[in-house]
Design a protein around this motif. Sequence first.
Motif, mmCIF file in Angstrom:
data_model
loop_
_atom_site.group_PDB
_atom_site.id
_atom_site.type_symbol
_atom_site.label_atom_id
_atom_site.label_comp_id
_atom_site.label_asym_id
_atom_site.label_seq_id
_atom_site.Cartn_x
_atom_site.Cartn_y
_atom_site.Cartn_z
ATOM 1 N N SER A 156 25.540 8.756 18.296
ATOM 2 C CA SER A 156 24.911 9.754 17.505
ATOM 3 C C SER A 156 25.949 11.115 17.551
ATOM 4 O O SER A 156 25.822 11.823 16.385
ATOM 5 C CB SER A 156 23.723 10.031 18.292
ATOM 6 O OG SER A 156 22.645 8.908 18.132
ATOM 7 N N ASP A 180 22.243 6.427 10.897
ATOM 8 C CA ASP A 180 22.304 6.721 12.744
ATOM 9 C C ASP A 180 21.221 5.644 13.117
ATOM 10 O O ASP A 180 19.949 5.995 13.061
ATOM 11 C CB ASP A 180 21.893 7.983 13.113
ATOM 12 C CG ASP A 180 22.294 7.996 14.634
ATOM 13 O OD1 ASP A 180 22.567 6.890 15.075
ATOM 14 O OD2 ASP A 180 22.119 8.855 15.351
ATOM 15 N N GLU A 181 21.514 4.356 13.349
ATOM 16 C CA GLU A 181 20.720 3.413 13.739
ATOM 17 C C GLU A 181 19.332 3.294 12.711
ATOM 18 O O GLU A 181 18.157 3.567 13.145
ATOM 19 C CB GLU A 181 20.159 3.330 15.085
ATOM 20 C CG GLU A 181 21.129 3.341 16.094
ATOM 21 C CD GLU A 181 20.950 3.118 17.506
ATOM 22 O OE1 GLU A 181 19.874 2.695 17.815
ATOM 23 O OE2 GLU A 181 21.611 3.626 18.418
HETATM 24 MG MG LIG Z 1 22.024 7.358 19.327
#
Ligand SMILES: [Mg+2]
Lengths: 321, 304
Positions: free
Chosen positions: B73, B185-186
């Motif tokens: 992240s 991000d995911e």
């Molecule tokens: Mg993360």
Amino acid sequence: MQAFLSRSGAWLKGPASSRLLVVASFVLPVLLWALVSYVPFLWHPKVLVEEVGGVDYFQVGMRVDRAEFDDQVKEMREAGEALPAGRPANPIYLPAPHEVASALYTAFTTAPEQRGAPWLHESLWHSIQIIFWGFVLSSALGVPLGILAGTYAGFSRLTEPFIEFFRYLPAPAFGALAVAVLGIYDGPKIAIIFIGTFFQQVLIIANTTRKLDRTLIEAARTLGTRGSRLITRVVLPGILPDLYRDQRILLGWAWTYLLVAELIGTSSGITFFITQQARYQHFDNVYAAIIIIGVIGLGSDLLLAALGRKLFPWDQAQKRG
Amino acid sequence: MTQSGLPSYLEQSDAVRERFARIREREVILEVRNLHKRYPAPGGETEALRDVSFRIHRREFVCVIGASGCGKSTLIRTLAGLEKHSAGEVLLDGKPVDGPGRDRGMVFQGYSLFPWLTVKRNVMFGPQMSGHSFDAAERQARQWLELIGLSKFADSYPHQLSGGMRQRVAIARALVNQPRILLMDEPFGALDAQTRSRMQSHLLDIWRNIDITILFITHDLDEAIYLADRILVLKPHPGEVLEFIEVPVPRPRTPAQFSSPEFLATKARLDALIHPPEAEADHDDDSGDKPSIYRLTDVADSVE
Ligand SMILES: [Mg+2]
Ligand SMILES: Nc1ncnc2c1ncn2[C@@H]1O[C@H](COP(=O)(O)OP(=O)(O)O)[C@@H](O)[C@H]1O
């Protein structure tokens, strides 16, 4: 009171059984009041004199302690004079429900005892105006300050410590000062409501602003939002439903400061009405006025809750009141 | 843990090798040079990223993978301009990145749609911020809603949509700005398995049809192999690049390839990188039972 007000929208909905409980929560206290008022042996510590008999200081309509009345009856019997008569009664400060109910109507139709004094509806209107201006002025300053403090850490550090200190000072303590500065009429009253609301308002709204999901601001930044538009296009709409809820709670607080505010300088508004009526021992009118304050407070909150559901269709919490 | 019967993940078919050669010839969209990121922490600093360098070419699909807390992240937020890096350079089209900008779209794991705006208005947000008129923004938004198949929900609020639909809107909201690179991000981390695999195919469709480069973070090995041209593997504490793997699985990708030898070889390699065997042994208390499990399992003989 705040918790009660802030949840007040919730209990008008829900299944029938819970609605029954809502009705019961109002009916039960009234029932208790009716029992105490109408069942003679339940309390009735007084006797309402209906015939004076030989007692020289008795008057028709007078309320005397039961023991005193019994003494007088015995004395008169021994003296061979006419016996006084009366019926069990409650003290004058506890009128029966039907008396208050009729006062709810007659209080509006009866001219004030003092010539030139305001009628009940005029008193109420005056109170509502005090609340309105106090709250509007406080919000005009408190909401922007709260949002700024919640958005910018630096601004928060600059303002919040002092506000934190100031909110512990009781607003009524500023009464005399407010009169000295603002005169004896509405100025100091509005000032008390302002002082009572403003400092809490800044802190509460700063907190609400801080609770806004940071991701929303970051998402907006990656979409090309900068500067003041972050506040007007993201922060403000993002917190608006919570801000609205905060304002409803704060308005409840403003009401609690109203009565104190109205005692400052020349007494006015609903407080003036209540003190006047108490002075003339018209307690049915006193209760009527108190009930009217409650109805206006709760009614306006319910109205605002309903308005909130209309204004913020995306906000799930609003549905719960 | 030798993967008997599997080819090496480094072996590429001719088609795959040619494809990578073509990708390398394309211009570099994003270049990261010696990137360092340290966070202030109680009692010193946390080093989140150390000396990270890589390049991404135009229309490449790159996945970043690594254990939780290894700085994925941090990396993507730095690229987005949401974090300042401590040292190094991030270059987009050769120009250094300074703060967030429209040239880098971002999709977050959480549902970052604006809850007070309808689906259409969410997609219109970017164009309106860049000064397009309401009508122009609306036209673009409608086009994108068409493309992600959510035209019917244009006037719904985000809370009325399922998780998968919300992420589709978030993708449309980022892409309508025509960014040079899409940072994710995911994005599918919170979705259930079925929705997740549908979203993966959907994303590949979008990527095929428009000129977009994607940097996609995940901790799901299958997801990374299924989607990516190349996989950047990070190691934790501090976050460092372990390897930048070229995925040998040919395109177009289908879920059937999950059991192909190239796929499994790549997965075995990723597994070994992310869960190094010596670290595993450290954590195992009941290591006496483990070998018997290995003997029973034949990786090449997939259950599917
Ligand atoms: Mg993360
Ligand atoms: N804002 C922050 N402040 C301090 N430390 C942080 C912050 N964000 C992340 N970290 C630390 O940096 C490391 C990497 O975190 P992160 O990038 O979120 O990892 P990942 O996304 O791979 O799970 C972790 O050790 C985390 O504790």
